[in-house]
Design a protein around this motif. Structure first.
Motif, PDB file in Angstrom:
ATOM      1  N   ASP A 173       0.814  -1.212   0.000  1.00 45.07           N
ATOM      2  CA  ASP A 173       0.000   0.000   0.000  1.00 45.07           C
ATOM      3  C   ASP A 173       0.851   1.267   0.000  1.00 45.07           C
ATOM      4  OD1 ASP A 173      -2.498  -1.493   0.257  1.00 45.07           O
ATOM      5  OD2 ASP A 173      -1.799  -1.932   2.290  1.00 45.07           O
ATOM      6  N   GLY A 174       2.141   1.102   0.145  1.00 42.88           N
ATOM      7  CA  GLY A 174       3.061   2.223   0.148  1.00 42.88           C
ATOM      8  C   GLY A 174       4.475   1.689   0.082  1.00 42.88           C
ATOM      9  N   THR A 175       5.432   2.584  -0.164  1.00 41.70           N
ATOM     10  CA  THR A 175       6.830   2.182  -0.343  1.00 41.70           C
ATOM     11  C   THR A 175       7.727   3.045   0.522  1.00 41.70           C
ATOM     12  OG1 THR A 175       6.410   1.485  -2.630  1.00 41.70           O
ATOM     13  CG2 THR A 175       8.702   1.907  -2.012  1.00 41.70           C
ATOM     14  N   ILE A 176       8.719   2.398   1.149  1.00 44.38           N
ATOM     15  CA  ILE A 176       9.718   3.092   1.963  1.00 44.38           C
ATOM     16  C   ILE A 176      11.040   3.073   1.210  1.00 44.38           C
ATOM     17  CG2 ILE A 176      10.947   3.138   4.163  1.00 44.38           C
ATOM     18  CD1 ILE A 176       8.569   1.510   5.329  1.00 44.38           C
ATOM     19  N   LEU A 177      11.595   4.259   0.969  1.00 43.89           N
ATOM     20  CA  LEU A 177      12.881   4.410   0.296  1.00 43.89           C
ATOM     21  C   LEU A 177      13.938   4.818   1.317  1.00 43.89           C
ATOM     22  CD1 LEU A 177      11.639   6.534  -2.750  1.00 43.89           C
ATOM     23  CD2 LEU A 177      11.865   4.035  -2.634  1.00 43.89           C
ATOM     24  N   ASP A 178      15.164   4.326   1.160  1.00 40.96           N
ATOM     25  CA  ASP A 178      16.192   4.662   2.147  1.00 40.96           C
ATOM     26  C   ASP A 178      16.827   6.006   1.837  1.00 40.96           C
ATOM     27  OD1 ASP A 178      18.388   4.354   0.330  1.00 40.96           O
ATOM     28  OD2 ASP A 178      18.460   2.199   0.732  1.00 40.96           O
ATOM     29  N   ALA A 179      17.725   6.432   2.718  1.00 43.28           N
ATOM     30  CA  ALA A 179      18.276   7.785   2.649  1.00 43.28           C
ATOM     31  C   ALA A 179      19.267   7.983   1.515  1.00 43.28           C
ATOM     32  CB  ALA A 179      18.936   8.147   3.983  1.00 43.28           C
ATOM     33  N   SER A 180      19.634   6.917   0.794  1.00 39.16           N
ATOM     34  CA  SER A 180      20.530   7.079  -0.343  1.00 39.16           C
ATOM     35  C   SER A 180      19.803   7.584  -1.579  1.00 39.16           C
ATOM     36  CB  SER A 180      21.216   5.745  -0.666  1.00 39.16           C
ATOM     37  OG  SER A 180      20.272   4.811  -1.188  1.00 39.16           O
ATOM     38  N   VAL A 181      18.476   7.596  -1.555  1.00 36.81           N
ATOM     39  CA  VAL A 181      17.693   7.945  -2.737  1.00 36.81           C
ATOM     40  C   VAL A 181      17.603   9.465  -2.871  1.00 36.81           C
ATOM     41  CG1 VAL A 181      15.468   7.720  -3.901  1.00 36.81           C
ATOM     42  CG2 VAL A 181      16.387   5.804  -2.582  1.00 36.81           C
ATOM     43  N   THR A 182      18.013   9.967  -4.018  1.00 35.57           N
ATOM     44  CA  THR A 182      17.974  11.391  -4.322  1.00 35.57           C
ATOM     45  C   THR A 182      16.604  11.765  -4.887  1.00 35.57           C
ATOM     46  OG1 THR A 182      18.715  11.034  -6.589  1.00 35.57           O
ATOM     47  CG2 THR A 182      20.435  11.298  -4.894  1.00 35.57           C
ATOM     48  N   PRO A 183      16.327  13.058  -5.086  1.00 35.55           N
ATOM     49  CA  PRO A 183      15.064  13.430  -5.734  1.00 35.55           C
ATOM     50  C   PRO A 183      14.852  12.749  -7.076  1.00 35.55           C
ATOM     51  CG  PRO A 183      16.023  15.348  -4.677  1.00 35.55           C
ATOM     52  CD  PRO A 183      17.040  14.255  -4.559  1.00 35.55           C
ATOM     53  N   ASP A 184      15.896  12.664  -7.895  1.00 41.64           N
ATOM     54  CA  ASP A 184      15.754  11.941  -9.168  1.00 41.64           C
ATOM     55  C   ASP A 184      15.447  10.470  -8.915  1.00 41.64           C
ATOM     56  OD1 ASP A 184      16.103  14.131 -10.782  1.00 41.64           O
ATOM     57  OD2 ASP A 184      18.242  13.775 -11.134  1.00 41.64           O
ATOM     58  N   GLY A 185      16.032   9.915  -7.853  1.00 42.13           N
ATOM     59  CA  GLY A 185      15.751   8.528  -7.498  1.00 42.13           C
ATOM     60  C   GLY A 185      14.309   8.332  -7.065  1.00 42.13           C
ATOM     61  N   VAL A 186      13.744   9.322  -6.387  1.00 42.89           N
ATOM     62  CA  VAL A 186      12.337   9.246  -6.004  1.00 42.89           C
ATOM     63  C   VAL A 186      11.460   9.236  -7.249  1.00 42.89           C
ATOM     64  CG1 VAL A 186      10.441  10.424  -4.820  1.00 42.89           C
ATOM     65  CG2 VAL A 186      12.709  10.329  -3.763  1.00 42.89           C
ATOM     66  N   ARG A 187      11.799  10.055  -8.221  1.00 43.34           N
ATOM     67  CA  ARG A 187      11.009  10.084  -9.459  1.00 43.34           C
ATOM     68  C   ARG A 187      11.091   8.742 -10.181  1.00 43.34           C
ATOM     69  NH1 ARG A 187      13.736  15.111  -9.466  1.00 43.34           N
ATOM     70  NH2 ARG A 187      12.302  16.859  -9.049  1.00 43.34           N
ATOM     71  N   ASP A 232      28.827   5.110   2.894  1.00 47.83           N
ATOM     72  CA  ASP A 232      29.363   4.949   1.541  1.00 47.83           C
ATOM     73  C   ASP A 232      28.390   5.531   0.523  1.00 47.83           C
ATOM     74  OD1 ASP A 232      31.274   4.224  -0.323  1.00 47.83           O
ATOM     75  OD2 ASP A 232      30.444   2.224  -0.646  1.00 47.83           O
ATOM     76  N   ASP A 233      27.856   6.695   0.851  1.00 47.14           N
ATOM     77  CA  ASP A 233      26.879   7.387   0.017  1.00 47.14           C
ATOM     78  C   ASP A 233      27.619   8.450  -0.785  1.00 47.14           C
ATOM     79  OD1 ASP A 233      24.831   8.914  -1.063  1.00 47.14           O
ATOM     80  OD2 ASP A 233      23.528   8.691   0.688  1.00 47.14           O
ATOM     81  N   ALA A 234      27.597   8.306  -2.093  1.00 50.05           N
ATOM     82  CA  ALA A 234      28.338   9.217  -2.965  1.00 50.05           C
ATOM     83  C   ALA A 234      27.570  10.499  -3.272  1.00 50.05           C
ATOM     84  CB  ALA A 234      28.693   8.510  -4.272  1.00 50.05           C
ATOM     85  N   SER A 235      26.373  10.645  -2.756  1.00 49.88           N
ATOM     86  CA  SER A 235      25.574  11.834  -3.019  1.00 49.88           C
ATOM     87  C   SER A 235      26.297  13.086  -2.508  1.00 49.88           C
ATOM     88  CB  SER A 235      24.211  11.727  -2.339  1.00 49.88           C
ATOM     89  OG  SER A 235      23.510  10.590  -2.780  1.00 49.88           O
ATOM     90  N   THR A 236      26.061  14.186  -3.184  1.00 48.33           N
ATOM     91  CA  THR A 236      26.657  15.434  -2.735  1.00 48.33           C
ATOM     92  C   THR A 236      25.866  15.980  -1.554  1.00 48.33           C
ATOM     93  OG1 THR A 236      25.299  16.765  -4.216  1.00 48.33           O
ATOM     94  CG2 THR A 236      27.397  15.940  -5.085  1.00 48.33           C
ATOM     95  N   LEU A 237      26.534  16.799  -0.751  1.00 45.97           N
ATOM     96  CA  LEU A 237      25.865  17.400   0.394  1.00 45.97           C
ATOM     97  C   LEU A 237      24.689  18.267  -0.045  1.00 45.97           C
ATOM     98  CD1 LEU A 237      28.860  18.432   2.663  1.00 45.97           C
ATOM     99  CD2 LEU A 237      27.097  16.751   3.190  1.00 45.97           C
ATOM    100  N   GLU A 238      24.738  18.800  -1.279  1.00 47.09           N
ATOM    101  CA  GLU A 238      23.665  19.659  -1.755  1.00 47.09           C
ATOM    102  C   GLU A 238      22.337  18.911  -1.850  1.00 47.09           C
ATOM    103  OE1 GLU A 238      26.687  19.590  -3.001  1.00 47.09           O
ATOM    104  OE2 GLU A 238      27.348  21.599  -2.423  1.00 47.09           O
ATOM    105  N   LEU A 239      22.403  17.584  -1.955  1.00 43.03           N
ATOM    106  CA  LEU A 239      21.188  16.786  -2.042  1.00 43.03           C
ATOM    107  C   LEU A 239      20.712  16.325  -0.670  1.00 43.03           C
ATOM    108  CD1 LEU A 239      22.024  14.597  -5.168  1.00 43.03           C
ATOM    109  CD2 LEU A 239      20.490  16.560  -5.047  1.00 43.03           C
ATOM    110  N   ARG A 240      21.430  16.700   0.367  1.00 44.60           N
ATOM    111  CA  ARG A 240      21.074  16.308   1.725  1.00 44.60           C
ATOM    112  C   ARG A 240      20.641  17.539   2.510  1.00 44.60           C
ATOM    113  NH1 ARG A 240      19.653  11.793   0.015  1.00 44.60           N
ATOM    114  NH2 ARG A 240      21.301  10.583  -0.958  1.00 44.60           N
ATOM    115  N   ALA A 241      20.497  17.424   3.807  1.00 39.74           N
ATOM    116  CA  ALA A 241      19.957  18.517   4.605  1.00 39.74           C
ATOM    117  C   ALA A 241      20.930  18.865   5.712  1.00 39.74           C
ATOM    118  CB  ALA A 241      18.606  18.125   5.192  1.00 39.74           C
ATOM    119  N   ALA A 242      21.678  19.933   5.521  1.00 37.10           N
ATOM    120  CA  ALA A 242      22.640  20.370   6.527  1.00 37.10           C
ATOM    121  C   ALA A 242      22.519  21.866   6.709  1.00 37.10           C
ATOM    122  CB  ALA A 242      24.069  20.008   6.112  1.00 37.10           C
TER     123      ALA A 242
END
Length: 303
Positions: A173-187, A232-242
């Protein structure tokens, strides 16, 4: 609407949960999420305690690893919490970490088959049905709950790869995505989930929950950078919340715009003030995140 939550990570000692849950409830945070990670803390025991200590906070478990659990037990525990705390418990299940499952002798040869069978039986049991099934992994002979929930609750599934995302769309009924997923990954996840929903003939809204690495305070950037390295998350800090409330709200909004209905802020492992963190999210970040009641966000449909 876009719901906001914070995860109480099981890397924090369980005796800290009471004060964190109460702080979240008092501050008006919508959701507190928990993990059942091996071999740290139980998801169900922690959820029951957090629900009992609070008045209106929604508590999610994302997720219970299905190889560890007989589906009848999962249904019994979930039904009990739904009846005791109506509308406040959110259940998520998933494959689990395969190395951990192997450690306890529960690793499945086909995790996808197990998850599909578990979801089908669990949702049927929570609808109050009598279930007989002889699957590869899930076997029930005329099993029905004596105390099913008053209304069939949603069951979410953790998913990451294309096959799992399609399965979640079809069978959950719904999906849980982990913190490695970027906005493009959500799409991308939304597109794959929708493929599964079409295959399964599913209608109604399918909620997507996305986690987001987050840190605030004067050392936020350094702590978050170290956290991403640990994951081991290669995402840039700009895609995270700091940073401050504005910076975190912007990161939340990026995930929401990409299709996340609930954004769960994931503090760093060395967060020095968990109670302060949840108050900050509820009192300073929440007002900066638009709530669009017409979008259907923050709701889960079991149809």
């Amino acid at each position: 609407m876009t719901a906001l939550g914070v995860v109480f990570r099981p890397q924090f000692p369980p005796e800290r949960l009471r004060e964190v849950a109460r702080a979240a409830d008092e501050a008006g945070l919508e959701e507190l999420w928990l993990w059942e990670d091996c071999f740290l803390e139980s998801g169900i025991a922690s959820a029951a305690a957090a629900l009992a200590w609070t008045q209106r906070l929604r508590v999610g478990v994302g997720l219970l690893p299905v190889p560890l659990r007989n589906v009848a037990l999962t249904a019994m525990e979930a039904a009990t919490l739904h009846r005791m705390f109506p509308g406040r418990f959110v259940l998520g299940v998933g494959h689990g970490v395969q190395d951990w499952m192997a450690q306890v002798g529960a690793r499945a040869d086909s995790p996808m088959t197990l998850l599909r069978e578990h979801l089908a039986a669990l949702r049927a049991l929570l609808r109050g049905e009598r279930v007989t099934t002889d699957g590869r992994y899930v076997k029930l002979d005329g099993v029905a709950l004596d105390w099913p929930p008053a209304e069939a609750p949603p069951v979410l599934a953790g998913a990451s790869g294309p096959r799992s995302l399609r399965l979640s769309g079809e069978a959950a009924d719904g999906t849980i995505l982990d913190a490695s997923v970027t906005p493009d990954g959500v799409r991308r996840a939304r597109r794959l989930i929708d493929e599964g929903r079409r295959e399964g003939g599913r209608t109604g809204h399918h909620t997507v929950v996305g986690y987001l690495h987050a840190a605030t305070g004067p050392d936020a950037v350094a702590r978050l950078k170290a956290e991403l390295e640990r994951w081991d998350d290669a995402s840039t800090l700009e895609l995270r919340a700091a940073g401050n409330a504005d910076a975190i709200a912007e990161a939340v909004q990026r995930l929401a715009d990409a299709g996340a209905d609930t954004v769960v802020l994931q503090p760093t492992a060395d967060e020095p003030d968990l109670e302060g963190f949840v108050r900050f999210i509820a009192e300073e970040v929440r007002p900066l995140v638009p709530q669009d009641a017409s979008s259907g966000r923050g709701e889960v449909s079991g149809s």
